[in-house]
Enzyme design. Sequence first.
Site, PDB file in Angstrom:
ATOM      1  CE  LYS A  80      -3.033   2.643   3.057  1.00 25.03           C
ATOM      2  NZ  LYS A  80      -3.776   2.619   4.318  1.00 25.03           N
ATOM      3  CG  HIS A 150     -12.882  10.599   6.021  1.00 24.32           C
ATOM      4  ND1 HIS A 150     -13.964  10.806   5.195  1.00 24.32           N
ATOM      5  CD2 HIS A 150     -12.300   9.431   5.595  1.00 24.32           C
ATOM      6  CE1 HIS A 150     -14.032   9.824   4.303  1.00 24.32           C
ATOM      7  NE2 HIS A 150     -13.041   8.982   4.531  1.00 24.32           N
ATOM      8  CG  ASN A 172     -13.483  16.181  17.122  1.00 20.03           C
ATOM      9  OD1 ASN A 172     -12.685  15.274  16.957  1.00 20.03           O
ATOM     10  ND2 ASN A 172     -13.539  17.222  16.313  1.00 20.03           N
TER      11      ASN A 172
END
Length: 334
Positions: A80, A150, A172
């Site tokens: 990857k 995301h 958050n």
Amino acid sequence: MDGADSANASEQGVAIVSEAICEEIIGRPEAFTAVENVFAAMARDNAYNFPVVREAIGHADALYGFKSGFDRAGMVLGVKSGGYWPGNVDKNLTNHQSTVILFDPDTGQLKALVGGNYLTAVRTAAASAVSIAHLARKDAKVLGMVGAGHQSTFQLRAAVEQRDFEKVIAWNPHPEYLPRLAAVCEELGLPFEAVDREQLGAEADVIITITSAFEPLLMKDWIKPGTHIACMGTDTAGKQEVDPQLLAAASVFTDEVAQSVSIGEAQHAIASGLISDSDITSVGEVINGTHPGRRNEQEITLFDGTGVGLQDLAVASAAAELAQQKGLAKQISL
């Protein structure tokens, strides 16, 4: 392989599997199975990750690198290539960008090019889901989310399928992103509440951290007995999401011990002398039944999800195989 077989192999060409096709054919069940199987193979020494290359490129604040390996059990070989571009969010692009390249283990020929952005998100979520399935208390009712970027929605959707959660609480560092988690909870019919970190630690039975932090966001004294924590954001030297003392108090599991102690959440507890390599267990051992996993209802369990290349190869291989079976892969000759 005789001459005819060799010619046929050469004529097969390379499969191109786009991001859109990956999203169409790889869902949470397929990703969960692929990741669980490869973790099990790693614990049996049937799959190997090669050393990771990950560097700042000195442009666009980007981190770029390679993760590769060979799964002998699944006969998957590849790499990857990609990284993290923090400015992409302002360009309406995903911060994580990657492509998975698969090779034929028998010949070394290029086999497939597979879009890696969606698969990175879904395989990361699958890893934490596997840890929840095998380590969280069966009666866990409150899911805590630390992070609302995301990948957080992928984490949330995968996690709620593992236990009968009755509520989701979240924190958050940028609270303006919390509505994306609230929207998923509304869709799933789960109550959602934004809370501070101390309250999250006090209430949650399962906690997922998925941030890019370089400092502890959760402290040991905030976490109640019996909690399962999946630390999914720390994958680079210097990154950190939780108090090192928390790892000393917990039973620590990971995808790969070598990565956990070098670039994972355990790096800080190791550097402080709070734990040693031998205190960390591969989650594959739990999957294979060679380790009991959670021993009692009061035990704090922690999964250090560093993100190994074999996860990417496993889900990319599944995507390539399904795409070819369904006639969705584009075939090219080199």
